[in-house]
Design an enzyme around this catalytic site. Structure first.
Site, PDB file in Angstrom:
ATOM      1  N   THR A 171      -8.251   6.788  -2.067  1.00  0.00           N
ATOM      2  CA  THR A 171      -9.615   6.298  -2.250  1.00  0.00           C
ATOM      3  C   THR A 171     -10.602   7.427  -1.958  1.00  0.00           C
ATOM      4  OG1 THR A 171      -9.451   5.434   0.006  1.00  0.00           O
ATOM      5  CG2 THR A 171      -9.220   3.843  -1.794  1.00  0.00           C
TER       6      THR A 171
ATOM      7  N   LYS B   8     -14.228   8.609  -3.749  1.00  0.00           N
ATOM      8  CA  LYS B   8     -15.488   8.917  -3.054  1.00  0.00           C
ATOM      9  C   LYS B   8     -15.989  10.304  -3.446  1.00  0.00           C
ATOM     10  CE  LYS B   8     -13.592   6.226   0.619  1.00  0.00           C
ATOM     11  NZ  LYS B   8     -12.709   6.268   1.807  1.00  0.00           N
TER      12      LYS B   8
ATOM     13  N   HIS C   1       0.795  -1.229   0.000  1.00  0.00           N
ATOM     14  CA  HIS C   1       0.000   0.000   0.000  1.00  0.00           C
ATOM     15  C   HIS C   1       0.825   1.274   0.000  1.00  0.00           C
ATOM     16  CE1 HIS C   1      -4.029  -1.729   0.675  1.00  0.00           C
ATOM     17  NE2 HIS C   1      -3.359  -2.684   1.307  1.00  0.00           N
TER      18      HIS C   1
ATOM     19  N   LYS D 295      -8.023  13.942   4.563  1.00  0.00           N
ATOM     20  CA  LYS D 295      -7.126  12.786   4.525  1.00  0.00           C
ATOM     21  C   LYS D 295      -6.148  12.929   5.686  1.00  0.00           C
ATOM     22  CE  LYS D 295      -6.042  14.158   0.291  1.00  0.00           C
ATOM     23  NZ  LYS D 295      -6.204  12.928  -0.470  1.00  0.00           N
ATOM     24  N   ARG D 296      -5.368  11.884   5.966  1.00  0.00           N
ATOM     25  CA  ARG D 296      -4.361  12.010   6.999  1.00  0.00           C
ATOM     26  C   ARG D 296      -3.420  13.183   6.688  1.00  0.00           C
ATOM     27  NH1 ARG D 296      -4.147   7.957  11.115  1.00  0.00           N
ATOM     28  NH2 ARG D 296      -2.247   9.037  11.745  1.00  0.00           N
TER      29      ARG D 296
ATOM     30  N   LYS E 298       1.228  14.598   1.225  1.00  0.00           N
ATOM     31  CA  LYS E 298      -0.136  14.899   0.762  1.00  0.00           C
ATOM     32  C   LYS E 298      -0.331  16.405   0.550  1.00  0.00           C
ATOM     33  CE  LYS E 298      -2.069  10.815   3.126  1.00  0.00           C
ATOM     34  NZ  LYS E 298      -2.780   9.969   2.149  1.00  0.00           N
TER      35      LYS E 298
HETATM   36  C1  7GP Z   1      -2.746   3.851   1.919  1.00  0.00           C
HETATM   37  C2  7GP Z   1      -2.148   4.655   0.776  1.00  0.00           C
HETATM   38  O1  7GP Z   1      -1.423   5.754   1.294  1.00  0.00           O
HETATM   39  C3  7GP Z   1      -3.280   5.150  -0.110  1.00  0.00           C
HETATM   40  O2  7GP Z   1      -2.767   5.818  -1.218  1.00  0.00           O
HETATM   41  C4  7GP Z   1      -4.145   3.973  -0.554  1.00  0.00           C
HETATM   42  O3  7GP Z   1      -5.272   4.430  -1.235  1.00  0.00           O
HETATM   43  C5  7GP Z   1      -4.599   3.167   0.645  1.00  0.00           C
HETATM   44  O4  7GP Z   1      -3.486   2.739   1.407  1.00  0.00           O
HETATM   45  C6  7GP Z   1      -5.382   1.929   0.263  1.00  0.00           C
HETATM   46  O5  7GP Z   1      -4.669   1.162  -0.631  1.00  0.00           O
HETATM   47  N1  7GP Z   1      -1.704   3.358   2.802  1.00  0.00           N
HETATM   48  C7  7GP Z   1      -1.914   3.317   4.115  1.00  0.00           C
HETATM   49  O6  7GP Z   1      -2.956   3.690   4.623  1.00  0.00           O
HETATM   50  C8  7GP Z   1      -0.847   2.773   4.919  1.00  0.00           C
HETATM   51  O7  7GP Z   1      -0.867   2.791   6.108  1.00  0.00           O
HETATM   52  C9  7GP Z   1       1.285   1.835   5.015  1.00  0.00           C
HETATM   53  O8  7GP Z   1       0.174   2.237   4.248  1.00  0.00           O
HETATM   54  C10 7GP Z   1       1.350   0.406   5.215  1.00  0.00           C
END
Ligand code: 7GP
Length: 828
Positions: A663, A667, A366, A557-558, A563
């Protein structure tokens, strides 16, 4: 065979009368209250119990059918599930929302008031956890045999408050009143070991065997959350594990008479499932985190093997009946744990076990962010999980043997591929373990998968190109359209019917009406009503008044440097300065939402400066309705479903090459917001789907970012050429927006002028130009409505149902098994 009356399932009625009866009974029988005196919370619980008995009934029918039909099952292993509220979603997916509303009204209770009482289940940080929740909902909706496994954190994602500008974290005690949705399974407990040592047993003929001895033991106890499919009878299950002390945890201290110490030790062992680590895309090198990961993985795998054997399959059939998806590397220790279970406990040969494991596992990555890549010090792994360390060495040895044959003499390549990183004080690279132990590895958007192949996993890709596939993320239209945006759902229903609810591609039927003046008007009316709804919530939460007739420009978003919330903030400050200077700028509301990891100082600084700027801007009489800036506190799933339908503009402005997919971008676009975005993550695929005229693309591409970095970025030179931007930076660093210490933002100024690691300065001119394009289009209401309608019509690809089908076909090899109506004992 048991007698028919023993195996009979109840078959509860789903009409208004039947529901009313169940709810009224539940107030007495379950809640223990007199209906004459029941509070709203009592009614909420009673309603939840009435739904859950119906859910469990269908759950059992689903399970019976799956067993009868010999289905292959997928198990999704995830440290996070960002579910949000369950009451409305369960009512809707069970198809009893309207009868329940009526039944409650008959009992004198307003359903909407009740829905608002529920806390979010926030067992996740952000994108990764929300995706997991969407996937479970879609598995059930499409009738796939799919189960989630995770941790039942007592405390989920922290609650965010501002005091007054900076973020303060409060514990999320979401289980304080109990939880009507869960079924505790006191008979489903597995022992989980930590520490201790490994003993080798040499057999004269045959393999050496190992036992893992002494150490500590905790129990993992199952809590089940039924997950209903929309428009189907299938109900799947999410099984979350809670840590419980074993009975004999305390023998030693009890015998020594130290009763208090013994009880304290019990509490200590139960801390494993106490709290979610609030870090998004950063690895946490803490021992407790490793224990959490192993805890839920071991319990899940023991449970999966138990079920597999109980269904009468043998272990050789594992990959034919079971697929296990690793949601990022957090559960990657599963590769070693399954080997331990197969080899040490079930006495399979190493080679046979390895073949089964590899064909069973698949791994989703991810993020490419280096700080998110989990590595564990060998020393820590050896102490906490000594047997697993030995297994990892063996896996690595076999793997590197293979590489050596393929690339003789290439020692650099061996070092790069090795599961053990020898450079940084010997660490276990969990991503390498996941890739080596899986038959498929996927990224979450086309660009992301391509970058995985070219950078992070380049050597693995060269070795095993067939292992790599892309599965672009998606979102569930049930939550993110039907529930969040009832007004647009209604309008869509009138125009094109409701087929899109099951097959989001059908939204395309809207395209021919995009320039229909009636539709445009209705569409803009819906958007305005949603903005009024949000404005009411913002007033309630922050006291700020928003004008629903200006553009709502949203970045939710976070909080992360990549970002680029700072890019949006610089734009706000720029606009503010120009308004004060008497310039005419297009009016807008800028709304931010999102949490910062508690230890991420830069992200917390960004929240603080946004709040400070907002406070000055919103109270300046020279500004009025031309600019408002709001930081929406405690952004979570339930507030997202109010904010998203109200957005005109969606900010997706990450530095290209850093956002794996996103995502929220999906939305917002699905709800008719137009995207201002970089060519990053799934934005690229969104552009391809909606067309250039419905999206405002700007800024450096991922390749240009790499190039720019190589050339040595020079933010000061850029600032010297852009007086508006320079003025905005100066305004912040001079302390214009801080009431206390004007020096607070000097550091931020230095950061932007001299470091600017995510190229906020370099992309600024292109960004404001994209914002102006959006302003121009927004001013033309007809053109805007047309673009926004086309945007909605063309978002079908981003349904989570398509995502899940891609996983099912390319990775899991499972097929849907819809529960037959006849199985429901004749229930409608
Ligand atoms: C997130 C990504 O930052 C985001 O771009 C993506 O849409 C989402 O996963 C779902 O695939 N990643 C995380 O939230 C995260 O914690 C580190 O990744 C393991």
């Amino acid at each position: 065979m048991a007698a028919p009356e023993v195996t009979h399932l109840p078959n509860l009625p789903n009409d208004v009368e039947g529901l009313r009866q169940s709810i009224r009974d539940a107030v007495v029988r379950v809640v223990g209250e007199d209906p004459r005196q029941a509070t709203e919370r009592d009614w909420m619980e009673a309603l939840a119990f009435a739904i859950r008995e119906r859910m469990v009934e269908r759950r059992l029918l689903t399970r019976r059918q799956f067993a009868d039909e010999d289905v292959k099952r997928v198990y999704y292993l995830s440290m996070e599930y960002l579910i949000g509220r369950m009451l409305e979603a369960n009512l809707r997916n069970m198809g009893i929302l309207e009868p329940a509303r009526q039944a409650m009204a008959d009992l004198g209770v307003n359903l909407d008031t009740i829905l608002d009482l529920e806390d979010d289940a926030a067992l996740g940080n952000g994108g990764l956890g929300r995706l997991a929740a969407c996937i479970l909902e879609s598995l059930a909706t499409q009738g796939y045999p799919g189960y989630g496994y995770g941790i039942r954190y007592e405390f989920g994602m922290f609650r965010q408050e501002f005091e007054p500008y900076h973020q303060v974290e409060h514990p999320d005690n979401w289980l304080r009143y109990g939880n009507p949705w869960e079924f505790p399974r006191s008979d489903r407990k597995y022992p989980i070991h930590f520490y201790g040592h490994v003993v080798e047993h040499h057999h004269p003929r045959g393999e050496t065997r190992y036992t893992w001895e002494n150490g500590e033991e905790v129990l993992a106890m199952a809590y089940d959350y039924p997950t209903a499919g929309y428009g189907r009878r299938n109900v799947n299950n999410l099984r979350l594990w809670a840590a419980k002390a074993t009975r004999d945890f305390d023998l030693r201290y009890f015998n020594e008479g130290d009763y208090i110490r013994a009880v304290a030790d019990k509490a200590e062992s139960e801390t494993i499932s106490m709290v979610l680590y609030p870090n998004d895309a950063t690895a946490i090198g803490k021992e407790l985190r490793l224990k959490q990961e192993y805890f839920f993985v071991s319990a899940s795998l023991q449970d999966i093997l138990d079920r597999h054997l109980a269904l009468g399959y043998n272990l050789d059939a594992l990959p034919d009946k079971v697929a296990i998806q690793l949601n990022d590397t957090h559960p990657a220790i599963a590769v070693a744990e399954l080997m331990r279970l197969l080899v040490d406990c079930h006495e399979l040969s190493w080679d046979r076990a390895w073949d089964l494991a590899r064909r069973t596992f698949a791994y989703t990555n991810h993020t490419l962010m280096p700080e998110a890549l989990e590595t564990w010090p060998v020393e820590l792994m050896e102490r906490v999980l000594p047997r697993h360390m030995g297994i990892i060495y063996q896996i690595n040895h076999d793997f590197l043997e293979q590489v050596r044959h393929r690339y003789p003499g290439d020692n650099d390549r061996l070092a790069r591929l090795s599961i053990i990183d020898e450079q940084n004080g010997r660490r276990v690279r969990m991503a390498h373990l996941a890739v080596v132990g899986s038959h498929r590895v996927n990224g979450v958007a086309a660009l992301h998968t391509q970058l995985l192949q070219e950078t992070l996993f380049e050597d693995f890709y060269n070795l095993w190109p067939e292992r790599f596939v892309n599965v672009t993320n998606g979102v569930t239209p049930r939550l993110w359209m039907i529930q969040a945006n009832p007004a647009l759902t209604e309008l869509l229903g009138q125009r094109i019917g409701n087929d899109w609810q099951y097959d989001l591609d059908r939204l395309r039927a809207l395209e021919p009406y995009a320039h229909d003046a009636d539709l445009q008007k209705a569409f803009l009316d819906v958007k305005r009503a949603n903005k009024v709804r949000l404005a009411n919530l913002v007033r309630e939460r922050t006291g700020v008044e928003l004008n629903p007739d200006v553009m709502f420009d949203v970045q939710i978003k976070r909080i992360h440097e990549y970002k680029r919330q700072l890019l949006k903030l610089l734009h706000v400050v720029d606009l503010y300065r120009r308004i004060r200077a008497g310039e005419d700028v297009a009016p807008r509301v800028v709304l931010f939402g999102g949490k910062a990891a508690p230890g991420y100082a830069r992200a917390k600084g960004i929240i603080q400066v946004i709040n400070e700027v907002a406070d000055i801007v919103n109270h300046d009489p020279a500004v009025g309705d031309r600019l408002k800036c709001v930081f929406f506190p405690n952004y979570e799933v339930s507030s997202a479903s109010i904010i998203i339908p109200a957005a005109d503009v969606s900010e997706q402005i990450s530095t290209a090459g850093f956002e794996a997919s996103g995502t929220g971008n999906m939305k917002l676009a699905l709800n008719g917001a137009l995207t201002i975005g970089t060519l990053d993550g799934a934005n690229i695929e969104i552009r391809d789907a909606v067309g250039e005229e419905s999206i405002f693309i700007f800024g450096m591409t991922a390749d240009e970012v790499v190039e720019h970095r190589r050339n040595g970025p020079n933010p000061e030179a850029i600032l010297a050429q852009q007086p508006n931007l320079a003025a905005a930076v100066e305004m912040i660093e001079s302390g214009f927006f801080t009431c206390d210490d004007p020096g607070t933002h000097g550091d931020l100024g230095r950061y932007l002028r001299h470091e600017d690691p995510f190229f906020v300065i370099a992309d600024y001119a292109a960004y404001t130009e994209a914002c102006e394009r959006a302003d121009t289009l927004y001013a033309d209401r007809t053109a805007w409505a047309e673009a926004a309608i086309l945007n909605v019509a063309r978002m079908g690809y981003f349904s989570i149902d398509r995502t899940v089908r891609d996983y099912a076909n390319q990775i899991w090899d499972i097929i849907p098994e819809p529960v037959a109506p006849s199985r429901t004992n004749g229930a409608a």
